[in-house]
Design a protein around this motif. Structure first.
Motif, PDB file in Angstrom:
ATOM      1  N   TYR A 106     -28.463 -20.784  44.034  1.00 50.18           N
ATOM      2  CA  TYR A 106     -29.381 -20.617  42.910  1.00 50.18           C
ATOM      3  C   TYR A 106     -29.957 -19.211  42.983  1.00 50.18           C
ATOM      4  CZ  TYR A 106     -33.596 -21.063  40.053  1.00 50.18           C
ATOM      5  OH  TYR A 106     -34.581 -20.860  39.119  1.00 50.18           O
ATOM      6  N   GLN A 107     -29.684 -18.403  41.956  1.00 50.17           N
ATOM      7  CA  GLN A 107     -30.162 -17.031  41.951  1.00 50.17           C
ATOM      8  C   GLN A 107     -30.938 -16.745  40.669  1.00 50.17           C
ATOM      9  OE1 GLN A 107     -26.479 -17.353  42.092  1.00 50.17           O
ATOM     10  NE2 GLN A 107     -26.790 -17.911  44.254  1.00 50.17           N
ATOM     11  N   GLN A 108     -31.639 -15.629  40.696  1.00 52.01           N
ATOM     12  CA  GLN A 108     -32.389 -15.168  39.541  1.00 52.01           C
ATOM     13  C   GLN A 108     -31.952 -13.762  39.155  1.00 52.01           C
ATOM     14  OE1 GLN A 108     -36.381 -15.689  41.264  1.00 52.01           O
ATOM     15  NE2 GLN A 108     -36.807 -17.210  39.675  1.00 52.01           N
ATOM     16  N   THR A 109     -32.343 -13.353  37.947  1.00 50.38           N
ATOM     17  CA  THR A 109     -32.119 -11.987  37.499  1.00 50.38           C
ATOM     18  C   THR A 109     -33.268 -11.114  37.996  1.00 50.38           C
ATOM     19  OG1 THR A 109     -33.362 -12.225  35.434  1.00 50.38           O
ATOM     20  CG2 THR A 109     -31.054 -12.920  35.417  1.00 50.38           C
ATOM     21  N   PRO A 110     -33.141  -9.780  37.897  1.00 48.73           N
ATOM     22  CA  PRO A 110     -34.256  -8.915  38.301  1.00 48.73           C
ATOM     23  C   PRO A 110     -35.542  -9.182  37.531  1.00 48.73           C
ATOM     24  CG  PRO A 110     -32.237  -7.644  38.103  1.00 48.73           C
ATOM     25  CD  PRO A 110     -31.939  -8.997  37.580  1.00 48.73           C
ATOM     26  N   HIS A 111     -35.443  -9.814  36.356  1.00 52.20           N
ATOM     27  CA  HIS A 111     -36.631 -10.136  35.559  1.00 52.20           C
ATOM     28  C   HIS A 111     -37.102 -11.569  35.789  1.00 52.20           C
ATOM     29  CE1 HIS A 111     -36.159  -6.321  33.496  1.00 52.20           C
ATOM     30  NE2 HIS A 111     -34.899  -6.624  33.239  1.00 52.20           N
ATOM     31  N   GLU A 112     -36.608 -12.167  36.887  1.00 52.68           N
ATOM     32  CA  GLU A 112     -37.006 -13.509  37.316  1.00 52.68           C
ATOM     33  C   GLU A 112     -36.585 -14.602  36.338  1.00 52.68           C
ATOM     34  OE1 GLU A 112     -41.144 -13.553  38.221  1.00 52.68           O
ATOM     35  OE2 GLU A 112     -40.955 -12.203  39.934  1.00 52.68           O
ATOM     36  N   HIS A 113     -35.517 -14.359  35.607  1.00 53.56           N
ATOM     37  CA  HIS A 113     -34.907 -15.413  34.797  1.00 53.56           C
ATOM     38  C   HIS A 113     -33.786 -16.071  35.610  1.00 53.56           C
ATOM     39  CE1 HIS A 113     -36.259 -12.929  31.074  1.00 53.56           C
ATOM     40  NE2 HIS A 113     -37.238 -13.705  31.533  1.00 53.56           N
ATOM     41  N   VAL A 114     -33.387 -17.250  35.185  1.00 50.14           N
ATOM     42  CA  VAL A 114     -32.320 -17.949  35.893  1.00 50.14           C
ATOM     43  C   VAL A 114     -30.997 -17.220  35.661  1.00 50.14           C
ATOM     44  CG1 VAL A 114     -31.037 -20.108  36.084  1.00 50.14           C
ATOM     45  CG2 VAL A 114     -33.507 -20.156  35.682  1.00 50.14           C
ATOM     46  N   ALA A 115     -30.271 -16.973  36.742  1.00 51.39           N
ATOM     47  CA  ALA A 115     -28.949 -16.359  36.621  1.00 51.39           C
ATOM     48  C   ALA A 115     -27.996 -17.330  35.937  1.00 51.39           C
ATOM     49  CB  ALA A 115     -28.428 -15.974  37.999  1.00 51.39           C
ATOM     50  N   THR A 116     -27.342 -16.872  34.902  1.00 48.00           N
ATOM     51  CA  THR A 116     -26.513 -17.761  34.081  1.00 48.00           C
ATOM     52  C   THR A 116     -25.061 -17.810  34.519  1.00 48.00           C
ATOM     53  OG1 THR A 116     -26.156 -15.948  32.515  1.00 48.00           O
ATOM     54  CG2 THR A 116     -27.989 -17.437  32.073  1.00 48.00           C
ATOM     55  N   LYS A 117     -24.617 -16.847  35.332  1.00 46.54           N
ATOM     56  CA  LYS A 117     -23.215 -16.826  35.740  1.00 46.54           C
ATOM     57  C   LYS A 117     -23.041 -17.539  37.071  1.00 46.54           C
ATOM     58  CE  LYS A 117     -22.069 -12.554  33.309  1.00 46.54           C
ATOM     59  NZ  LYS A 117     -21.613 -11.143  33.429  1.00 46.54           N
ATOM     60  N   PRO A 118     -21.921 -18.223  37.254  1.00 49.00           N
ATOM     61  CA  PRO A 118     -21.653 -18.887  38.540  1.00 49.00           C
ATOM     62  C   PRO A 118     -21.577 -17.858  39.678  1.00 49.00           C
ATOM     63  CG  PRO A 118     -20.207 -19.718  36.816  1.00 49.00           C
ATOM     64  CD  PRO A 118     -20.898 -18.531  36.240  1.00 49.00           C
ATOM     65  N   PRO A 119     -21.671 -18.317  40.924  1.00 44.98           N
ATOM     66  CA  PRO A 119     -21.894 -17.370  42.026  1.00 44.98           C
ATOM     67  C   PRO A 119     -20.663 -16.879  42.769  1.00 44.98           C
ATOM     68  CG  PRO A 119     -22.290 -19.594  42.782  1.00 44.98           C
ATOM     69  CD  PRO A 119     -21.896 -19.698  41.334  1.00 44.98           C
ATOM     70  N   LEU A 120     -19.436 -17.152  42.327  1.00 42.80           N
ATOM     71  CA  LEU A 120     -18.273 -16.824  43.155  1.00 42.80           C
ATOM     72  C   LEU A 120     -18.182 -15.329  43.462  1.00 42.80           C
ATOM     73  CD1 LEU A 120     -15.744 -17.597  44.652  1.00 42.80           C
ATOM     74  CD2 LEU A 120     -14.474 -17.486  42.500  1.00 42.80           C
ATOM     75  N   VAL A 121     -18.313 -14.476  42.452  1.00 43.07           N
ATOM     76  CA  VAL A 121     -18.226 -13.036  42.692  1.00 43.07           C
ATOM     77  C   VAL A 121     -19.393 -12.584  43.570  1.00 43.07           C
ATOM     78  CG1 VAL A 121     -18.211 -10.757  41.602  1.00 43.07           C
ATOM     79  CG2 VAL A 121     -16.969 -12.637  40.554  1.00 43.07           C
ATOM     80  N   GLY A 122     -20.564 -13.192  43.387  1.00 48.33           N
ATOM     81  CA  GLY A 122     -21.688 -12.884  44.261  1.00 48.33           C
ATOM     82  C   GLY A 122     -21.412 -13.253  45.697  1.00 48.33           C
ATOM     83  N   TRP A 123     -20.759 -14.405  45.924  1.00 49.46           N
ATOM     84  CA  TRP A 123     -20.377 -14.789  47.286  1.00 49.46           C
ATOM     85  C   TRP A 123     -19.434 -13.757  47.900  1.00 49.46           C
ATOM     86  CZ3 TRP A 123     -18.999 -20.501  45.722  1.00 49.46           C
ATOM     87  CH2 TRP A 123     -20.192 -21.220  45.535  1.00 49.46           C
TER      88      TRP A 123
END
Length: 233
Positions: free
Chosen positions: A55-72
């Motif tokens: 579960y991640q957020q954007t820099p503006h503290e909104h919910v991140a809408t994209k799935p996390p695979l690339v982030g992983w």
């Protein structure tokens, strides 16, 4: 003369080298914008710094809408390289190189070296691909997943063979990866092909009985003509 030039291996290496160079330098100096790149970069940053792996957020503290695979993937690359710039941009860069390589091999296998070189140049030497090759975005990894799906389907059509269990698993893994990269929007790229295939099957199904009845009537008339005696009685 032109054919000899295009078939020369040195021409291939020149185009491939120029493509990789454009992929590497098109976005220099690297910097994050305030919207898409920053949002994507912030997800992997939160994974490492705050342990938010699901579960991640954007820099503006909104919910991140994209799935996390690339982030992983970026988080794992950061653990290896220690550089956020490399970790953020390497997935797109490697994805672009993989697409270029597979596209060249597939086109060469199907049509020969010159069409393969043209396909490589069309992908690498345009305005869009070098731009996306090092952006901190999910476009290029998603393009790679969809390209692999399409390539698998193309190979099955060319070979005219049934789907094996391992191929179905491979397709499932690719679809899952695409979903974890971009979300359900991946079906927007796949459904048109599925719809066209469904229409083709429906047309075949509706025409097949008519064709069968037509052939049956022709066969019946032929049998009657053969059964008629030579004198017409």
């Amino acid at each position: 003369m032109t054919k000899i030039l295009l078939e020369d291996r040195r021409t291939l290496w020149f185009v491939a080298g120029l493509t990789i160079l454009l992929f590497a330098v098109a976005n220099l100096p690297w910097q994050l914008d305030d919207y898409d790149q920053a949002k994507q970069a912030f997800t992997s940053f939160q994974m490492i710094k705050e342990g938010r792996w699901f579960y991640q957020q954007t820099p503006h503290e909104h919910v991140a809408t994209k799935p996390p695979l690339v982030g992983w993937i970026s988080a794992g690359l950061f653990e290896i390289t220690g550089s956020w710039e490399t970790a953020w941009r390497l997935p797109s860069f490697l994805g672009a190189i993989a697409i270029a390589t597979l596209l060249f091999r597939a086109a060469t296998s199907a049509y020969g070296q010159i069409p393969g070189l043209v396909a490589l140049g069309a992908f690498g030497l345009n305005l869009l691909s070098p731009r996306l090759a090092t952006l901190v975005r999910t476009d290029m990894p998603l393009a790679l997943a969809i390209f692999l799906i399409g390539l698998l389907i193309l190979e099955k059509i060319r070979a005219e063979t049934e789907w094996k269990l391992e191929e179905r698993i491979y397709l499932f893994v690719l679809l899952t990866a695409a979903m974890l990269i971009k979300g359900p929007i991946v079906y927007a790229f796949l459904l048109p092909g599925v719809a066209i295939n469904a229409v083709a099957v429906a047309l075949w199904a509706t025409r097949a009985p008519r064709t069968a009845r037509r052939l049956q009537r022709r066969a019946h008339r032929f049998n009657r003509s053969v059964a008629v005696e030579p004198d017409g009685k």
